[in-house]
Design a protein around this motif. Structure first.
Motif, PDB file in Angstrom:
ATOM      1  N   CYS A  60       4.525   7.842   1.828  1.00  0.00           N
ATOM      2  CA  CYS A  60       3.798   9.072   2.152  1.00  0.00           C
ATOM      3  C   CYS A  60       4.021   9.518   3.594  1.00  0.00           C
ATOM      4  CB  CYS A  60       2.297   8.883   1.950  1.00  0.00           C
ATOM      5  SG  CYS A  60       1.726   9.425   0.337  1.00  0.00           S
ATOM      6  N   HIS A  61       4.235   8.589   4.490  1.00  0.00           N
ATOM      7  CA  HIS A  61       4.288   8.962   5.909  1.00  0.00           C
ATOM      8  C   HIS A  61       5.715   9.137   6.446  1.00  0.00           C
ATOM      9  CE1 HIS A  61       0.075   9.074   7.221  1.00  0.00           C
ATOM     10  NE2 HIS A  61      -0.135   8.202   6.262  1.00  0.00           N
ATOM     11  N   THR A  62       6.704   9.282   5.551  1.00  0.00           N
ATOM     12  CA  THR A  62       8.093   9.426   6.012  1.00  0.00           C
ATOM     13  C   THR A  62       8.796  10.496   5.176  1.00  0.00           C
ATOM     14  OG1 THR A  62       8.035   7.020   6.365  1.00  0.00           O
ATOM     15  CG2 THR A  62      10.176   8.075   6.578  1.00  0.00           C
ATOM     16  N   ALA A  93       0.809  -1.220   0.000  1.00  0.00           N
ATOM     17  CA  ALA A  93       0.000   0.000   0.000  1.00  0.00           C
ATOM     18  C   ALA A  93       0.844   1.273   0.000  1.00  0.00           C
ATOM     19  CB  ALA A  93      -0.938  -0.004   1.208  1.00  0.00           C
ATOM     20  N   GLY A  94       2.158   1.143   0.135  1.00  0.00           N
ATOM     21  CA  GLY A  94       3.016   2.322   0.071  1.00  0.00           C
ATOM     22  C   GLY A  94       2.821   3.316   1.209  1.00  0.00           C
ATOM     23  N   CYS A  95       2.519   2.829   2.402  1.00  0.00           N
ATOM     24  CA  CYS A  95       2.298   3.735   3.546  1.00  0.00           C
ATOM     25  C   CYS A  95       3.593   4.476   3.913  1.00  0.00           C
ATOM     26  CB  CYS A  95       1.817   2.977   4.777  1.00  0.00           C
ATOM     27  SG  CYS A  95       0.545   1.732   4.500  1.00  0.00           S
ATOM     28  N   MET A 124       6.057  16.316   2.897  1.00  0.00           N
ATOM     29  CA  MET A 124       5.280  17.316   2.184  1.00  0.00           C
ATOM     30  C   MET A 124       4.665  16.694   0.942  1.00  0.00           C
ATOM     31  SD  MET A 124       6.481  20.633   0.141  1.00  0.00           S
ATOM     32  CE  MET A 124       7.266  21.679   1.294  1.00  0.00           C
ATOM     33  N   LEU A 125       3.355  16.889   0.776  1.00  0.00           N
ATOM     34  CA  LEU A 125       2.669  16.383  -0.407  1.00  0.00           C
ATOM     35  C   LEU A 125       2.100  17.579  -1.155  1.00  0.00           C
ATOM     36  CD1 LEU A 125       0.860  13.568   1.574  1.00  0.00           C
ATOM     37  CD2 LEU A 125       2.641  13.156  -0.121  1.00  0.00           C
ATOM     38  N   LYS A 126       2.711  17.898  -2.296  1.00  0.00           N
ATOM     39  CA  LYS A 126       2.240  19.042  -3.092  1.00  0.00           C
ATOM     40  C   LYS A 126       1.155  18.539  -4.020  1.00  0.00           C
ATOM     41  CE  LYS A 126       6.517  21.556  -3.697  1.00  0.00           C
ATOM     42  NZ  LYS A 126       7.603  21.342  -4.635  1.00  0.00           N
ATOM     43  N   HIS A 153     -13.966  14.247   9.359  1.00  0.00           N
ATOM     44  CA  HIS A 153     -13.537  13.650   8.091  1.00  0.00           C
ATOM     45  C   HIS A 153     -12.054  13.889   7.835  1.00  0.00           C
ATOM     46  CE1 HIS A 153     -17.631  12.858   6.996  1.00  0.00           C
ATOM     47  NE2 HIS A 153     -17.960  14.123   7.194  1.00  0.00           N
ATOM     48  N   TYR A 154     -11.403  12.872   7.271  1.00  0.00           N
ATOM     49  CA  TYR A 154     -10.052  13.075   6.750  1.00  0.00           C
ATOM     50  C   TYR A 154     -10.141  13.666   5.362  1.00  0.00           C
ATOM     51  CZ  TYR A 154      -7.945  10.499  10.572  1.00  0.00           C
ATOM     52  OH  TYR A 154      -7.532  10.112  11.815  1.00  0.00           O
ATOM     53  N   LEU A 155      -9.090  14.402   5.004  1.00  0.00           N
ATOM     54  CA  LEU A 155      -9.001  14.971   3.669  1.00  0.00           C
ATOM     55  C   LEU A 155      -8.579  13.846   2.722  1.00  0.00           C
ATOM     56  CD1 LEU A 155      -7.021  18.097   4.912  1.00  0.00           C
ATOM     57  CD2 LEU A 155      -9.481  17.938   4.501  1.00  0.00           C
ATOM     58  N   PRO A 156      -9.111  13.877   1.502  1.00  0.00           N
ATOM     59  CA  PRO A 156      -8.853  12.732   0.603  1.00  0.00           C
ATOM     60  C   PRO A 156      -7.427  12.644   0.078  1.00  0.00           C
ATOM     61  CG  PRO A 156     -10.320  14.340  -0.417  1.00  0.00           C
ATOM     62  CD  PRO A 156     -10.096  14.809   0.968  1.00  0.00           C
TER      63      PRO A 156
HETATM   64  C1  HEC Z   1      -0.664   9.540  -0.807  1.00  0.00           C
HETATM   65  C2  HEC Z   1      -0.104   9.666   0.508  1.00  0.00           C
HETATM   66  C3  HEC Z   1      -0.567   8.722   1.602  1.00  0.00           C
HETATM   67  C4  HEC Z   1      -0.524   7.349   1.593  1.00  0.00           C
HETATM   68  C5  HEC Z   1      -0.083   6.421   0.464  1.00  0.00           C
HETATM   69  C6  HEC Z   1      -0.964   6.934   2.905  1.00  0.00           C
HETATM   70  N1  HEC Z   1      -1.296   8.006   3.672  1.00  0.00           N
HETATM   71 FE1  HEC Z   1      -2.019   7.971   5.567  1.00  0.00          FE
HETATM   72  N2  HEC Z   1      -2.372   9.977   5.477  1.00  0.00           N
HETATM   73  C7  HEC Z   1      -1.908  10.825   4.496  1.00  0.00           C
HETATM   74  C8  HEC Z   1      -2.274  12.202   4.822  1.00  0.00           C
HETATM   75  C9  HEC Z   1      -1.925  13.439   4.023  1.00  0.00           C
HETATM   76  C10 HEC Z   1      -3.002  12.144   6.046  1.00  0.00           C
HETATM   77  C11 HEC Z   1      -3.666  13.324   6.781  1.00  0.00           C
HETATM   78  C12 HEC Z   1      -5.101  13.481   6.314  1.00  0.00           C
HETATM   79  C13 HEC Z   1      -5.842  14.619   6.993  1.00  0.00           C
HETATM   80  O1  HEC Z   1      -5.221  15.477   7.641  1.00  0.00           O
HETATM   81  O2  HEC Z   1      -7.071  14.659   6.881  1.00  0.00           O
HETATM   82  C14 HEC Z   1      -3.027  10.731   6.428  1.00  0.00           C
HETATM   83  C15 HEC Z   1      -3.625  10.250   7.587  1.00  0.00           C
HETATM   84  C16 HEC Z   1      -3.516   8.939   8.034  1.00  0.00           C
HETATM   85  C17 HEC Z   1      -4.045   8.470   9.301  1.00  0.00           C
HETATM   86  C18 HEC Z   1      -4.732   9.318  10.364  1.00  0.00           C
HETATM   87  C19 HEC Z   1      -3.689   9.770  11.372  1.00  0.00           C
HETATM   88  C20 HEC Z   1      -4.172  10.699  12.436  1.00  0.00           C
HETATM   89  O3  HEC Z   1      -3.328  11.134  13.242  1.00  0.00           O
HETATM   90  O4  HEC Z   1      -5.352  11.037  12.508  1.00  0.00           O
HETATM   91  C21 HEC Z   1      -3.748   7.131   9.384  1.00  0.00           C
HETATM   92  C22 HEC Z   1      -4.088   6.174  10.514  1.00  0.00           C
HETATM   93  C23 HEC Z   1      -3.049   6.778   8.174  1.00  0.00           C
HETATM   94  N3  HEC Z   1      -2.916   7.891   7.367  1.00  0.00           N
HETATM   95  C24 HEC Z   1      -2.574   5.508   7.900  1.00  0.00           C
HETATM   96  C25 HEC Z   1      -2.047   5.128   6.660  1.00  0.00           C
HETATM   97  C26 HEC Z   1      -1.723   3.767   6.305  1.00  0.00           C
HETATM   98  C27 HEC Z   1      -1.835   2.572   7.243  1.00  0.00           C
HETATM   99  C28 HEC Z   1      -1.308   3.789   5.019  1.00  0.00           C
HETATM  100  C29 HEC Z   1      -0.954   2.602   4.129  1.00  0.00           C
HETATM  101  C30 HEC Z   1      -2.027   1.593   4.046  1.00  0.00           C
HETATM  102  C31 HEC Z   1      -1.355   5.174   4.572  1.00  0.00           C
HETATM  103  N4  HEC Z   1      -1.803   5.954   5.597  1.00  0.00           N
HETATM  104  C32 HEC Z   1      -0.994   5.607   3.310  1.00  0.00           C
HETATM  105  C33 HEC Z   1      -1.234  10.439   3.344  1.00  0.00           C
HETATM  106  C34 HEC Z   1      -1.060   9.130   2.918  1.00  0.00           C
END
Ligand code: HEC
Ligand code: HEC
Length: 299
Positions: free
Chosen positions: A50-52, A45-47, A68-70, A111-114
């Motif tokens: 995006c998260h590092t 899923a490539g987590c 940073m995600l532009k 809601h989380y942003l998409p």
């Molecule tokens: C394309 C980039 C991207 C990918 C890929 C991604 N994330 Fe995220 N994720 C984000 C962003 C940006 C936010 C913040 C969204 C917001 O502020 O509404 C987020 C928010 C989250 C949150 C909420 C954290 C909080 O503190 O509320 C979780 C949990 C999470 N991601 C888990 C994951 C997991 C697990 C994966 C892999 C399966 C993943 N993400 C893949 C960009 C990504």
């Protein structure tokens, strides 16, 4: 001679029932989560990408956020998703995690942003979500503070996402298609639920929702403003002329048929899918070769 059950036999009966898994609270049927599979799902899923941040990645401090995600809608920063209790997910339950991934909502119900692609992750099965959570919470906690999003206010107001979701989001786990075989269904699951190929390769409408009628047909302005190729089976503008081998070379080493190597977001995708099993890569190829051709010239 008949002897009534004595009172003290009941605790023993109770213990027996607990051991037999009859009482609620004992995990009947639900297998223990498998963190090893969770680590695999994390890769697919490539987590980490995006998260590092790049720097933290080099230092092996993974998932501490701040990348940073532009996007065409402004600049966003990913949050810390390590088990740190203050800055990360240390206080979350498994249910909080599943709610975030399946329904795109935080523990306060907002809601989380998409830009967090839960539009794809909603399709992850319950089992894979539980395994992923078991893996995440066993990782080292890193105390990096979250960075506020830099996008214009209108694109970070969480309540505006409610109506957006009604139009652009459908919650629910992937359901295999009965008229396709197991390999195709595995490929469809990897592509649509985990590796979220469509989040880049499908163009977006003015609201930033994916245009489902243009599935995988490419976009002139991708997530980071770069052109995204058409990867439907169209022979003129897509990958209709690519062989299975061409695709396997791309997905296992990042090389295009002309000998160039892919860059940008796709280089990260290759880094991840090259670590999947050969069977899973084959399933991805089988599936994407059945995506209907759409004529859409990008470059
Ligand atoms: C394309 C980039 C991207 C990918 C890929 C991604 N994330 Fe995220 N994720 C984000 C962003 C940006 C936010 C913040 C969204 C917001 O502020 O509404 C987020 C928010 C989250 C949150 C909420 C954290 C909080 O503190 O509320 C979780 C949990 C999470 N991601 C888990 C994951 C997991 C697990 C994966 C892999 C399966 C993943 N993400 C893949 C960009 C990504
Ligand atoms: C983060 C955005 C992103 C994601 C996610 C993504 N791609 Fe890509 N993809 C790109 C970009 C950008 C290119 C062009 C890279 C280049 O040419 O340097 C590309 C190129 C390709 C190509 C080569 C097409 C050509 O004509 O050169 C194929 C095939 C492809 N992607 C398939 C996939 C598949 C399958 C997935 C999911 C497993 C996927 N992509 C996920 C951004 C993405």
């Amino acid at each position: 001679m008949y002897r009534p059950l004595k009172f003290h036999t009941f605790p023993i009966l109770g213990l027996f029932l607990i051991l037999a898994g009859v009482f609620p609270g004992s995990p009947v049927g639900a297998a223990d989560p498998d963190p090893k599979n969770g680590a695999y799902i994390l890769t697919a899923a490539g987590c980490v990408g995006c998260h590092t941040t790049k720097k933290n990645r080099e230092e092996g401090r993974l998932l501490s956020g701040g990348r940073m995600l532009k996007t065409p809608f402004g600049v966003f920063y990913s949050p810390n998703i390590t088990p740190d209790p203050e800055h990360g997910l240390g206080k979350w339950t498994e249910a909080n995690f599943i709610e975030a991934m399946r329904n795109g909502k935080n523990p306060d119900g907002e809601h989380y942003l998409p830009v967090f692609p839960y539009t794809s992750f909603t399709k992850i099965t319950d089992k894979d979500m539980r395994d992923l959570w078991a893996h995440l919470k066993a990782r080292p906690a890193l105390a990096d503070a979250n960075i506020p999003h830099g996008a214009p206010l209108i694109f970070r107001m969480r309540f505006t996402i409610g109506p957006w979701k009604m139009i652009n989001f459908k919650a629910g786990a992937f359901e295999p298609r009965q008229d396709q075989n197991a390999e195709w269904n595995r490929g469809a699951y990897l592509v649509n639920a985990l590796s979220h190929c469509g989040e880049c390769h499908t163009p977006r409408n003015l609201m930033g929702g994916l245009k489902s009628t243009m599935y995988h047909a490419g976009a002139k302005d991708g997530p980071e403003g770069e052109p995204i190729p058409n990867v439907t089976m169209d022979k003129a503008t897509g990958i209709g002329e690519w062989s299975v081998n061409d695709l396997d070379t791309l997905f296992s080493m990042g090389m295009l048929p002309d000998g160039d190597f892919v860059g940008g977001g796709m280089a990260e995708v290759v880094e991840n899918i090259s670590k999947l099993t050969a069977d899973d890569r084959k399933a991805i190829i089988t599936y994407i070769r059945t995506v209907p051709a759409i004529n859409n010239k990008i470059k």
